[in-house]
Design a protein around this motif. Structure first.
Motif, PDB file in Angstrom:
ATOM      1  N   SER A 198      17.780 -35.109  17.535  1.00 43.00           N
ATOM      2  CA  SER A 198      17.060 -33.989  17.188  1.00 43.00           C
ATOM      3  C   SER A 198      15.631 -34.382  17.849  1.00 43.00           C
ATOM      4  N   THR A 199      15.037 -35.300  17.331  1.00 42.92           N
ATOM      5  CA  THR A 199      13.624 -35.729  17.650  1.00 42.92           C
ATOM      6  C   THR A 199      13.904 -36.278  19.001  1.00 42.92           C
ATOM      7  N   ASP A 200      12.492 -36.560  19.623  1.00 39.32           N
ATOM      8  CA  ASP A 200      12.328 -36.970  20.903  1.00 39.32           C
ATOM      9  C   ASP A 200      13.069 -38.407  21.279  1.00 39.32           C
ATOM     10  N   ASN A 201      14.055 -38.556  22.368  1.00 37.85           N
ATOM     11  CA  ASN A 201      14.767 -39.606  22.654  1.00 37.85           C
ATOM     12  C   ASN A 201      15.143 -39.575  24.079  1.00 37.85           C
ATOM     13  N   ALA A 255       6.237 -24.285  15.281  1.00 41.75           N
ATOM     14  CA  ALA A 255       6.927 -24.548  13.941  1.00 41.75           C
ATOM     15  C   ALA A 255       6.412 -25.972  13.201  1.00 41.75           C
ATOM     16  N   GLY A 256       6.774 -26.985  13.893  1.00 42.32           N
ATOM     17  CA  GLY A 256       6.516 -28.288  13.356  1.00 42.32           C
ATOM     18  C   GLY A 256       4.906 -28.749  13.357  1.00 42.32           C
ATOM     19  N   GLU A 257       4.153 -28.094  13.933  1.00 39.57           N
ATOM     20  CA  GLU A 257       2.357 -27.997  14.043  1.00 39.57           C
ATOM     21  C   GLU A 257       2.132 -27.341  12.596  1.00 39.57           C
ATOM     22  N   GLY A 281      15.214 -30.159  18.672  1.00 40.95           N
ATOM     23  CA  GLY A 281      13.678 -30.496  18.618  1.00 40.95           C
ATOM     24  C   GLY A 281      13.422 -31.101  17.140  1.00 40.95           C
ATOM     25  N   GLY A 282      12.435 -31.669  17.055  1.00 42.64           N
ATOM     26  CA  GLY A 282      12.297 -32.318  15.665  1.00 42.64           C
ATOM     27  C   GLY A 282      12.504 -31.476  14.231  1.00 42.64           C
ATOM     28  N   VAL A 283      12.219 -30.403  14.524  1.00 48.27           N
ATOM     29  CA  VAL A 283      12.222 -29.364  13.528  1.00 48.27           C
ATOM     30  C   VAL A 283      13.835 -29.160  13.218  1.00 48.27           C
ATOM     31  N   ALA A 284      14.759 -29.158  13.947  1.00 47.01           N
ATOM     32  CA  ALA A 284      16.019 -28.832  14.115  1.00 47.01           C
ATOM     33  C   ALA A 284      16.711 -29.971  12.677  1.00 47.01           C
ATOM     34  N   ALA A 285      15.852 -30.972  12.588  1.00 51.89           N
ATOM     35  CA  ALA A 285      16.236 -32.096  11.463  1.00 51.89           C
ATOM     36  C   ALA A 285      16.280 -31.293  10.082  1.00 51.89           C
ATOM     37  N   ASN A 286      15.288 -30.207   9.801  1.00 56.48           N
ATOM     38  CA  ASN A 286      15.266 -29.739   8.693  1.00 56.48           C
ATOM     39  C   ASN A 286      16.536 -29.083   7.872  1.00 56.48           C
ATOM     40  N   SER A 287      16.667 -29.751   6.667  1.00 55.54           N
ATOM     41  CA  SER A 287      18.047 -29.145   6.040  1.00 55.54           C
ATOM     42  C   SER A 287      17.990 -28.026   5.400  1.00 55.54           C
ATOM     43  N   VAL A 296      12.609 -26.365  18.844  1.00 56.32           N
ATOM     44  CA  VAL A 296      11.638 -26.138  17.654  1.00 56.32           C
ATOM     45  C   VAL A 296      11.225 -27.454  17.407  1.00 56.32           C
ATOM     46  N   SER A 297       9.729 -27.858  17.679  1.00 53.96           N
ATOM     47  CA  SER A 297       9.258 -29.241  17.491  1.00 53.96           C
ATOM     48  C   SER A 297       7.775 -29.162  17.103  1.00 53.96           C
ATOM     49  N   GLY A 298       7.030 -30.342  17.089  1.00 54.42           N
ATOM     50  CA  GLY A 298       5.662 -30.394  16.932  1.00 54.42           C
ATOM     51  C   GLY A 298       4.784 -29.703  18.133  1.00 54.42           C
ATOM     52  N   GLY A 299       5.421 -29.628  19.269  1.00 55.00           N
ATOM     53  CA  GLY A 299       4.859 -29.049  20.449  1.00 55.00           C
ATOM     54  C   GLY A 299       5.398 -27.732  20.906  1.00 55.00           C
ATOM     55  N   HIS A 300       6.666 -27.242  20.325  1.00 57.30           N
ATOM     56  CA  HIS A 300       7.311 -26.339  21.020  1.00 57.30           C
ATOM     57  C   HIS A 300       8.029 -25.340  20.057  1.00 57.30           C
ATOM     58  N   TYR A 309       3.983 -27.150  10.028  1.00 55.24           N
ATOM     59  CA  TYR A 309       4.408 -27.955   8.815  1.00 55.24           C
ATOM     60  C   TYR A 309       3.637 -29.148   8.919  1.00 55.24           C
ATOM     61  N   ASP A 310       3.100 -29.745   9.835  1.00 54.39           N
ATOM     62  CA  ASP A 310       2.281 -30.897   9.732  1.00 54.39           C
ATOM     63  C   ASP A 310       0.807 -30.379   9.230  1.00 54.39           C
ATOM     64  N   LYS A 311       0.232 -29.107   9.746  1.00 56.37           N
ATOM     65  CA  LYS A 311      -0.993 -28.615   9.207  1.00 56.37           C
ATOM     66  C   LYS A 311      -1.052 -28.412   7.699  1.00 56.37           C
ATOM     67  N   GLY A 346       4.431 -33.836   8.622  1.00 58.85           N
ATOM     68  CA  GLY A 346       4.527 -32.840   7.486  1.00 58.85           C
ATOM     69  C   GLY A 346       6.151 -32.546   7.244  1.00 58.85           C
ATOM     70  N   GLY A 347       6.758 -32.474   8.352  1.00 59.10           N
ATOM     71  CA  GLY A 347       8.126 -31.737   8.460  1.00 59.10           C
ATOM     72  C   GLY A 347       9.040 -32.630   7.359  1.00 59.10           C
ATOM     73  N   PRO A 348       9.382 -33.744   7.678  1.00 59.15           N
ATOM     74  CA  PRO A 348      10.052 -34.601   6.741  1.00 59.15           C
ATOM     75  C   PRO A 348       9.947 -34.618   5.289  1.00 59.15           C
ATOM     76  N   ILE A 349       8.553 -34.477   4.812  1.00 52.42           N
ATOM     77  CA  ILE A 349       8.108 -34.587   3.467  1.00 52.42           C
ATOM     78  C   ILE A 349       8.319 -33.327   2.778  1.00 52.42           C
ATOM     79  N   ILE A 350       7.791 -32.300   3.492  1.00 51.61           N
ATOM     80  CA  ILE A 350       7.960 -30.835   3.209  1.00 51.61           C
ATOM     81  C   ILE A 350       9.428 -30.627   2.846  1.00 51.61           C
ATOM     82  N   ASP A 351      10.328 -30.898   4.006  1.00 55.63           N
ATOM     83  CA  ASP A 351      11.745 -30.879   3.700  1.00 55.63           C
ATOM     84  C   ASP A 351      12.311 -31.345   2.230  1.00 55.63           C
ATOM     85  N   GLN A 352      11.841 -32.671   2.030  1.00 54.39           N
ATOM     86  CA  GLN A 352      12.394 -33.297   1.001  1.00 54.39           C
ATOM     87  C   GLN A 352      11.791 -32.684  -0.405  1.00 54.39           C
TER      88      GLN A 352
HETATM   89  O1  KG4 Z   1      10.845 -33.459  18.709  1.00 53.52           O
HETATM   90  P1  KG4 Z   1       9.651 -34.163  17.931  1.00 53.52           P
HETATM   91  O2  KG4 Z   1       9.849 -35.549  17.381  1.00 53.52           O
HETATM   92  O3  KG4 Z   1       8.458 -34.377  18.672  1.00 53.52           O
HETATM   93  C1  KG4 Z   1       8.017 -33.362  19.447  1.00 53.52           C
HETATM   94  O4  KG4 Z   1       7.038 -32.534  18.863  1.00 53.52           O
HETATM   95  O5  KG4 Z   1       8.200 -33.047  20.528  1.00 53.52           O
HETATM   96  O6  KG4 Z   1       9.240 -33.210  16.767  1.00 53.52           O
HETATM   97  C2  KG4 Z   1       8.148 -33.684  15.704  1.00 53.52           C
HETATM   98  C3  KG4 Z   1       7.838 -32.511  14.610  1.00 53.52           C
HETATM   99  C4  KG4 Z   1       6.916 -33.002  13.748  1.00 53.52           C
HETATM  100  O7  KG4 Z   1       5.910 -31.665  13.720  1.00 53.52           O
HETATM  101  C5  KG4 Z   1       7.711 -33.094  12.596  1.00 53.52           C
HETATM  102  O8  KG4 Z   1       6.872 -32.431  11.378  1.00 53.52           O
HETATM  103  C6  KG4 Z   1       8.802 -32.174  12.617  1.00 53.52           C
HETATM  104  O9  KG4 Z   1       9.224 -32.166  13.781  1.00 53.52           O
HETATM  105  N1  KG4 Z   1      10.111 -32.535  11.635  1.00 53.52           N
HETATM  106  C7  KG4 Z   1      10.370 -31.660  10.818  1.00 53.52           C
HETATM  107  C8  KG4 Z   1      11.497 -32.299  10.224  1.00 53.52           C
HETATM  108  N2  KG4 Z   1      11.388 -33.734  10.777  1.00 53.52           N
HETATM  109  C9  KG4 Z   1      10.366 -33.624  11.703  1.00 53.52           C
HETATM  110  N3  KG4 Z   1       9.962 -30.686  10.489  1.00 53.52           N
HETATM  111  C10 KG4 Z   1      10.541 -30.030   9.343  1.00 53.52           C
HETATM  112  N4  KG4 Z   1      11.722 -30.503   8.662  1.00 53.52           N
HETATM  113  C11 KG4 Z   1      11.963 -31.754   8.990  1.00 53.52           C
HETATM  114  N5  KG4 Z   1      12.974 -32.336   8.471  1.00 53.52           N
END
Ligand code: KG4
Ligand code: ZN
Length: 381
Positions: free
Chosen positions: A347-350, A178-180, A316-322, A141-145, A182-184, A195-201
């Motif tokens: 969780s995020t790309d590495n 899902a991340g998209e 994926g990036g959204v997995a960081a969501n608390s 679950v990320s910005g792209g998937h 959040y960003d939108k 958007g993800g980290p700020i909405i999370d916080q």
């Molecule tokens: O995996 P990633 O670094 O890049 C790809 O999209 O592959 O994920 C980035 C996405 C962004 O949409 C960002 O808003 C979301 O992950 N993200 C979060 C959180 N941290 C990053 N979404 C929700 N809560 C978070 N804490």
């Protein structure tokens, strides 16, 4: 002899290199984020991403070697993401990796970025001395998937790091990731990017403050109904509901303008922006997040139950969501499921996850052909 793999990742907006031993031990993991470049556009600009990867790739690889205390001669293989992702971005890492592997006379292993995300969970579990049992259901679950897979080990011998995985696709998003979403929503409400980290916080402040809103302020998004495959996701409805709500309430305009000004002045933290949000906006943010988190957890656990899996992997990036972590942890126990997440950094790309994913393929002899190309739409299953 331990096998040292250099992983290279450039599929989106992070230029990353890492060295991992035997698919398990991270010697170094370096990530150059392009966030500051894309922030003012509110999303990743592909042309700028490619240009920045070109600038970063050499120093990032050098830094990964230096942190590990190794030279090119110490490497046993190079693993590189060849898809899915932005074609121009992928080509930078891929071209560099091809030339490097040929130069040092070591095998080049093509890696599917999504498979990397699954290995990220195992890298983290290894650090904690745990081993997820398979079969599992994996949510990427990320910005792209936003994808749901059934994961099984492949090969005959060894643990998951050596045997690698077999995947069966259970479902995925039909519209926004899902991340998209959040960003939108963050862009719509002038909360900055990503958007993800700020909405999370901000949402966690609302929870911490208790439910201080009047009933009419509380927006309730019902469960998302899916026709056909119940393991599919859809987030555009939730996002559009936020959009309509904001449009129907002109009183939001003033505070949105105030937050835009704050962002222009570089005030991007929750501590800066939350005080500029009305109770109604706070409620909107918190209910948006609850709806997304409820949908992700419910569908994933239903898939685990249906496939008889007692393990859930989330990456994926959204997995960081608390809130997502909390809700998975709360629901997993009663469902008889163990849930595993990578750390925020994994969780995020590495590239550590790419080097780890390359290892079983190296053992299986999956070496890149000369004509290996970037595959922007590469699938896992
Ligand atoms: O995996 P990633 O670094 O890049 C790809 O999209 O592959 O994920 C980035 C996405 C962004 O949409 C960002 O808003 C979301 O992950 N993200 C979060 C959180 N941290 C990053 N979404 C929700 N809560 C978070 N804490
Ligand atoms: Zn990713």
């Amino acid at each position: 002899m331990p096998t040292r793999i250099l992983g290279i990742e450039s599929s989106c907006d992070e230029t990353a290199a890492a060295i991992v031993v035997d698919g398990r031990e991270i010697l170094s993991s370096v990530v150059a984020s392009q966030l500051d470049i894309h922030r003012k556009y509110g999303g990743v600009v592909p042309e700028l991403a490619s240009r920045e990867h070109l600038r970063q790739i050499v120093p990032v690889v050098r830094e990964a070697l230096s942190q590990a205390g190794l030279t090119f001669a110490d490497l046993d293989a190079v693993g590189v993401t060849h898809g899915p992702g932005l074609v121009g971005a992928l080509l930078v890492g891929l071209t560099y990796a091809k030339v490097l592997a040929a130069e040092i006379g070591k095998p080049l292993i093509p890696v599917n970025h999504l498979e990397g995300h699954v290995h990220a969970v195992f890298l983290e579990a290894h650090l904690a001395g745990r081993t997820p049992t398979l079969p599992a259901v994996c949510l990427i679950v990320s910005g792209g998937h936003t994808l749901l897979y059934h994961v099984q080990t492949s090969g005959e011998e060894g643990d998951a790091a050596e045997r690698g995985f077999q995947f069966r696709r259970l479902g995925g998003t039909r519209d926004d990731a899902a991340g998209e979403a959040y960003d939108k929503v963050a862009r719509l409400l002038a909360l900055g990017y990503p958007g993800g980290p700020i909405i999370d916080q901000i949402a966690s402040r609302v929870v911490a403050a208790g439910n201080v809103f009047a009933d009419e302020d509380r927006l309730n998004f019902g469960p998302v109904k899916m026709k056909g495959n119940a393991h599919d996701f859809s987030f555009s409805g939730i996002k559009t509901a936020v959009l309509y709500y904001v449009r129907e309430h002109p009183e939001f305009t003033g505070e949105i303008e105030a937050r835009k000004k704050a962002l222009e002045q570089g005030l991007r933290k929750a501590a800066d922006l939350a005080p500029l949000c009305s109770p109604r906006t706070l409620s909107l943010i918190s209910n948006f997040q609850s709806a997304v988190v409820r949908d992700l957890t419910t569908r994933t656990l239903a898939a685990a139950s249906e496939t008889g899996s007692h393990t859930v992997l989330v990456s994926g990036g959204v997995a960081a969501n608390s809130a997502l972590r909390k809700q998975f942890e709360a629901k997993a126990g009663p469902a008889g499921v163990d849930v595993f997440f990578p750390s925020r950094a994994l969780s995020t790309d590495n590239a550590a996850m790419i080097a780890a994913a390359a290892y079983p393929h190296l053992l299986a002899g999956d070496i890149a052909a000369d004509e290996l190309n970037a595959e922007p739409n590469l699938r896992l299953a």
